[in-house]
Write a protein that holds these residues in place. Structure first.
Motif, PDB file in Angstrom:
ATOM      1  N   VAL A  55      -2.959  53.879 -11.188  1.00  0.00           N
ATOM      2  CA  VAL A  55      -4.206  54.332 -11.924  1.00  0.00           C
ATOM      3  C   VAL A  55      -4.427  53.359 -12.966  1.00  0.00           C
ATOM      4  N   GLU A  56      -5.595  52.985 -13.203  1.00  0.00           N
ATOM      5  CA  GLU A  56      -5.568  52.014 -14.507  1.00  0.00           C
ATOM      6  C   GLU A  56      -6.337  53.002 -15.464  1.00  0.00           C
ATOM      7  N   THR A  57      -5.690  52.826 -16.812  1.00  0.00           N
ATOM      8  CA  THR A  57      -6.050  53.862 -17.956  1.00  0.00           C
ATOM      9  C   THR A  57      -6.784  52.919 -19.058  1.00  0.00           C
ATOM     10  N   SER A  58      -6.986  53.574 -20.077  1.00  0.00           N
ATOM     11  CA  SER A  58      -7.701  52.993 -21.307  1.00  0.00           C
ATOM     12  C   SER A  58      -6.761  51.893 -22.110  1.00  0.00           C
ATOM     13  N   ASP A  59      -5.445  52.179 -21.971  1.00  0.00           N
ATOM     14  CA  ASP A  59      -4.697  51.177 -22.914  1.00  0.00           C
ATOM     15  C   ASP A  59      -4.351  50.087 -21.857  1.00  0.00           C
ATOM     16  N   ASN A  60      -4.926  49.975 -20.782  1.00  0.00           N
ATOM     17  CA  ASN A  60      -4.767  48.663 -20.077  1.00  0.00           C
ATOM     18  C   ASN A  60      -3.416  48.600 -19.411  1.00  0.00           C
ATOM     19  N   ILE A  61      -2.667  49.598 -19.131  1.00  0.00           N
ATOM     20  CA  ILE A  61      -1.559  49.452 -18.695  1.00  0.00           C
ATOM     21  C   ILE A  61      -1.479  50.318 -17.363  1.00  0.00           C
ATOM     22  N   PRO A  62      -1.398  49.606 -16.226  1.00  0.00           N
ATOM     23  CA  PRO A  62      -1.505  50.560 -15.073  1.00  0.00           C
ATOM     24  C   PRO A  62      -0.335  51.548 -14.913  1.00  0.00           C
ATOM     25  N   LYS A  63      -0.714  52.635 -14.417  1.00  0.00           N
ATOM     26  CA  LYS A  63       0.221  53.952 -14.401  1.00  0.00           C
ATOM     27  C   LYS A  63       0.667  54.117 -13.017  1.00  0.00           C
ATOM     28  N   ILE A  64       1.779  54.547 -13.005  1.00  0.00           N
ATOM     29  CA  ILE A  64       2.590  54.780 -11.589  1.00  0.00           C
ATOM     30  C   ILE A  64       2.388  56.294 -11.590  1.00  0.00           C
ATOM     31  N   ILE A  65       2.070  57.129 -10.447  1.00  0.00           N
ATOM     32  CA  ILE A  65       2.324  58.539 -10.560  1.00  0.00           C
ATOM     33  C   ILE A  65       3.092  58.681  -9.106  1.00  0.00           C
TER      34      ILE A  65
END
Length: 92
Positions: A55-65
Motif C-alpha cells: 500500500v502507499e501511505t501519506s508519508d510516501n513510504i510504501p508499506k508491506i502487510i
C-alpha cells in the motif's frame, strides 16, 4: 600535593556526575527515539504478491502487510509506526 577528604569527596561526586551524564546521553535518550508513534490510515491495496500486500501511505513510504488475503483495490484501515515500512491491518 595532598587532597583533603572534602576535595576527594568532590572529585568522586564530580566523576559520578560525569558518568551518569554519559550513561543518560548514550543509553536512555536514544531509547526514546525507538518508540514510534502509531499512525492509523485508510488506504487502498495496490498489489497482493503471494500474501504480501503493498500500500502507499501519506508519508510516501510504501508499506508491506504480511499474511494479507485482500485483493488489489480493496480499501482497508492500517496501523504503522511512523517512518517504518511495515504495517498491519486494523480490524474494524
Amino acid at each position: 600535593m595532598e587532597l583533603t577528604s572534602g576535595q576527594k569527596g568532590g572529585l568522586i561526586f564530580g566523576g559520578a556526575l560525569i558518568v551518569a551524564g554519559l550513561v543518560l546521553s548514550t543509553i536512555v535518550f536514544p531509547f526514546w527515539n525507538l518508540i514510534r508513534e502509531d499512525v492509523n490510515e485508510e488506504v487502498e491495496i495496490l498489489t497482493n504478491d503471494n500474501g504480501q500486500c503493498y500500500v502507499e501511505t501519506s508519508d510516501n513510504i510504501p508499506k508491506i502487510i504480511e499474511d494479507c488475503t485482500l485483493q488489489p483495490g480493496d480499501v482497508v484501515t492500517i496501523t504503522y509506526g511512523e517512518g517504518l515500512a511495515w504495517a498491519k491491518i486494523t480490524e474494524p
